[in-house]
Design a protein around this motif. Structure first.
Motif, PDB file in Angstrom:
ATOM      1  N   ILE A 379      37.975  38.821  57.335  1.00 48.97           N
ATOM      2  CA  ILE A 379      37.853  37.493  56.719  1.00 48.97           C
ATOM      3  C   ILE A 379      38.362  36.465  57.717  1.00 48.97           C
ATOM      4  CG2 ILE A 379      38.792  36.026  54.881  1.00 48.97           C
ATOM      5  CD1 ILE A 379      38.523  38.321  52.998  1.00 48.97           C
ATOM      6  N   LYS A 380      37.560  35.391  57.941  1.00 51.51           N
ATOM      7  CA  LYS A 380      37.930  34.318  58.887  1.00 51.51           C
ATOM      8  C   LYS A 380      38.299  34.893  60.257  1.00 51.51           C
ATOM      9  CE  LYS A 380      39.807  31.672  55.051  1.00 51.51           C
ATOM     10  NZ  LYS A 380      41.009  31.269  54.368  1.00 51.51           N
ATOM     11  N   GLY A 381      37.571  35.916  60.668  1.00 53.02           N
ATOM     12  CA  GLY A 381      37.812  36.500  61.992  1.00 53.02           C
ATOM     13  C   GLY A 381      39.058  37.360  62.076  1.00 53.02           C
ATOM     14  N   LYS A 382      39.729  37.581  60.918  1.00 46.44           N
ATOM     15  CA  LYS A 382      40.955  38.397  60.923  1.00 46.44           C
ATOM     16  C   LYS A 382      40.594  39.815  60.499  1.00 46.44           C
ATOM     17  CE  LYS A 382      44.419  34.855  60.098  1.00 46.44           C
ATOM     18  NZ  LYS A 382      43.695  33.585  59.907  1.00 46.44           N
ATOM     19  N   TYR A 383      41.108  40.810  61.224  1.00 50.13           N
ATOM     20  CA  TYR A 383      40.839  42.202  60.873  1.00 50.13           C
ATOM     21  C   TYR A 383      41.953  42.738  59.983  1.00 50.13           C
ATOM     22  CZ  TYR A 383      37.047  42.081  64.177  1.00 50.13           C
ATOM     23  OH  TYR A 383      35.874  41.755  64.795  1.00 50.13           O
ATOM     24  N   ILE A 384      41.539  43.416  58.922  1.00 57.74           N
ATOM     25  CA  ILE A 384      42.529  43.965  57.977  1.00 57.74           C
ATOM     26  C   ILE A 384      42.727  45.434  58.322  1.00 57.74           C
ATOM     27  CG2 ILE A 384      42.987  44.405  55.530  1.00 57.74           C
ATOM     28  CD1 ILE A 384      40.945  42.037  55.023  1.00 57.74           C
TER      29      ILE A 384
END
Length: 439
Positions: A379-384
Motif C-alpha cells: 500500500i502506497k509503495g510500502k511492503y508489508i
C-alpha cells in the motif's frame, strides 16, 4: 446426583423467590403474574457442609382448562417423584385455600419428608396467623419471609436434618470440564421438544404456543458415552415484539445462556427458512466467540423434496452466514426423532474444535511459506512483511501475526489467512480471531 429437595405449592406463594435465595442467584424469574414459572428449575445449594439440589416448580392447580396449567401440574408431579424431600409452601396472607388442602392431601399420601413452610411472615400478627396451617395435618409450620430471608436458616436446618445419607459423591453439574450446549432460536422452532427427545423424558413443557419456555433450563445429560449440560432457552423475538417484563427477562436469560455456553445449537424452522432474527442470534453467538451448529428442524414438513433439496438449502444458509460460514448444518425432525443424535455429536465435535491448540512451530512452518507466496498487497509503495505467528493462550482460537505495518493489513487478507488455517486444521463451527500486531 446428590439429594434433591423440591419446592411445591400453588401459584404465587413465593417459591421462585425462595429458590433464588437458596441457590444464591437470580436464576428463576420472579414476577407478580401467576404462572410465571412453568418448567422445573434446578440449582445447587449447601448448608452446614451438606450440598443438595433444589427444584423450583410451577404453581400447582387442579381441573384447569389451561394447556399450560395442565402441563405445569405434570411437571410438579414429576418433581415430587424425583425429590428426596419436599418443601410445601403456603401464603399467610391468603390463609388455607382449597388448592392448599388438595395439595396437602396429595403430600400426606406419599412417604417422603414434607416441610410445611408459611411464607410472607414478617411481623408478629402474621406469626399468630400462621397457626391455622396446623389444620393441614403436616406437622409444625416453619415461618419464613423468602423476600427478606428471615426464617430460612431454620428451614435449612430442618431440611438438612431429614436428608438421607448420600451413598455416592455428588456429581458437580457446574463442572467446567463438562461441555455446555445451549439450544437457541426463535420461539416455536422445537427447542424444548429437542431437549425432551434427547433426555427421553418430559423435562420441559411443550405446547404449540410460541414463548412457552421462559427460563433457561439446565439439564445434565450422561448417556451413550456422552456427558454435557444441556440448556433449553426461551425463543428470541425481535425487540419491538417483546411486550412484557417476563419476556424481557426471558430474552436476558437466553443471552446469558449464550454467553455461558461452549457451543450454541441454533435451531431454524425448515418451513420458514433463515430470517433476520435468526441472523441476529447467529451474530450474537459469533460475537461471544461460541461454537455453533445449525439444526434445521421440521424437515419432515417440507413438501416435494428432491435429491438435492437439502444441499441447496444448506448452501443458501451458508451464503447468508458469510463470511463465517464454516458451520455444520444438520436437518432434523424432532417429532420423528430423525438425526437428533447427529446434531449432538456435531455439537460435541465443535466443543472439541474450540479447545484445539496449535504449537507455534507447527503454525509457522505451515503459514509462513503461504504468506511468502501470497504476501499482503503493498500500500502506497510500502511492503508489508509478516515475520512470525502464534496462537494466543485464550480459551477460544485466536492468532497473533507480527507485522511491520499492521495498520495496512486489510480484511480480505485476514480472511485469506483464516481460510488457510481452516483448510489445515479442523476449526469447523468455531469463530476465529486474527490480530495483526507491530512486531
Amino acid at each position: 446426583m446428590g439429594n434433591i429437595v423440591a419446592i411445591v405449592g400453588r401459584p404465587n406463594v413465593g417459591k421462585s423467590t425462595l429458590f433464588n435465595r437458596l441457590v444464591g442467584m437470580r436464576q428463576a424469574i420472579v414476577d407478580a403474574t401467576e404462572g410465571t414459572t412453568r418448567d422445573r428449575h434446578y440449582g445447587t445449594t449447601d448448608w452446614n457442609g451438606r450440598e443438595f439440589t433444589v427444584i423450583d416448580t410451577g404453581g400447582f392447580t387442579v381441573n384447569s382448562e389451561d394447556v399450560f396449567e395442565q402441563a405445569i401440574c405434570r411437571q410438579v408431579q414429576l418433581a415430587i417423584d424425583e425429590a428426596d424431600e419436599l418443601i410445601f409452601m403456603v401464603d399467610v396472607e391468603t390463609g388455607i385455600t382449597d388448592l392448599d388442602q388438595t395439595m396437602a392431601e396429595l403430600l400426606r399420601r406419599q412417604s417422603k419428608p414434607v416441610h410445611l413452610v408459611v411464607n410472607k411472615v414478617d411481623n408478629t400478627q402474621r406469626q399468630t396467623d400462621s397457626y391455622e396451617f396446623y389444620a393441614l395435618g403436616l406437622g409444625d409450620p416453619i415461618t419464613i419471609s423468602s423476600m427478606t430471608g428471615s426464617g430460612t436458616g431454620e428451614l435449612m436446618d430442618a431440611v438438612v436434618a431429614t436428608l438421607p445419607e448420600e451413598t455416592n459423591a455428588p456429581e458437580d453439574a457446574n463442572d467446567t470440564t463438562i461441555p455446555k450446549l445451549a439450544i437457541v432460536g426463535r420461539p416455536n422452532v422445537g427447542k424444548s421438544s429437542l431437549t425432551n427427545a434427547l433426555l427421553g423424558e418430559e423435562r420441559n413443557i411443550v405446547t404449540p404456543i410460541a414463548g412457552t419456555t421462559r427460563d433457561a433450563i439446565h439439564s445434565h445429560y450422561n448417556k451413550f458415552g456422552m456427558e454435557f449440560t444441556l440448556v433449553d432457552t426461551a425463543g428470541l423475538r425481535k425487540k419491538q415484539k417483546v411486550t412484557d417484563d417476563l419476556e424481557f427477562y426471558s430474552v436476558m436469560r437466553t443471552i446469558r445462556a449464550i454467553e455461558d455456553c461452549d457451543t450454541a445449537i441454533l435451531m431454524l424452522d425448515a418451513s420458514q427458512g433463515v430470517d433476520a432474527q435468526d441472523m441476529n442470534i447467529f451474530h450474537l453467538v459469533v460475537k461471544n466467540r461460541k461454537g455453533c451448529v445449525i439444526v434445521v428442524n421440521k424437515w419432515d414438513t417440507v413438501p416435494d423434496k428432491q435429491a438435492n433439496t437439502m444441499k441447496e438449502y444448506a448452501e443458501n444458509i451458508r451464503r447468508k452466514l458469510a463470511p463465517f460460514n464454516d458451520v455444520p448444518i444438520v436437518f432434523t425432525s424432532v417429532t420423528e426423532k430423525q438425526r437428533i443424535f447427529d446434531a449432538l455429536k456435531l455439537a460435541l465435535h465443535v466443543c472439541e474444535n474450540r479447545k484445539r491448540r496449535i504449537p507455534t512451530s507447527e503454525l509457522n512452518d505451515f503459514i509462513l511459506p503461504i504468506i511468502e507466496q501470497t504476501p499482503p498487497p503493498s500500500i502506497k509503495g510500502k511492503y508489508i512483511r509478516i515475520k512470525y505467528a502464534m496462537m494466543l493462550p485464550t480459551p477460544t482460537p485466536q492468532f497473533a501475526f507480527f507485522v511491520n505495518l499492521p495498520q495496512y493489513v486489510k480484511d480480505p487478507y485476514r480472511r485469506f489467512i483464516e481460510n488457510r488455517i481452516r483448510d489445515q486444521w479442523d476449526f469447523t463451527g468455531v469463530p476465529m480471531q486474527i490480530y495483526f500486531r507491530q512486531k
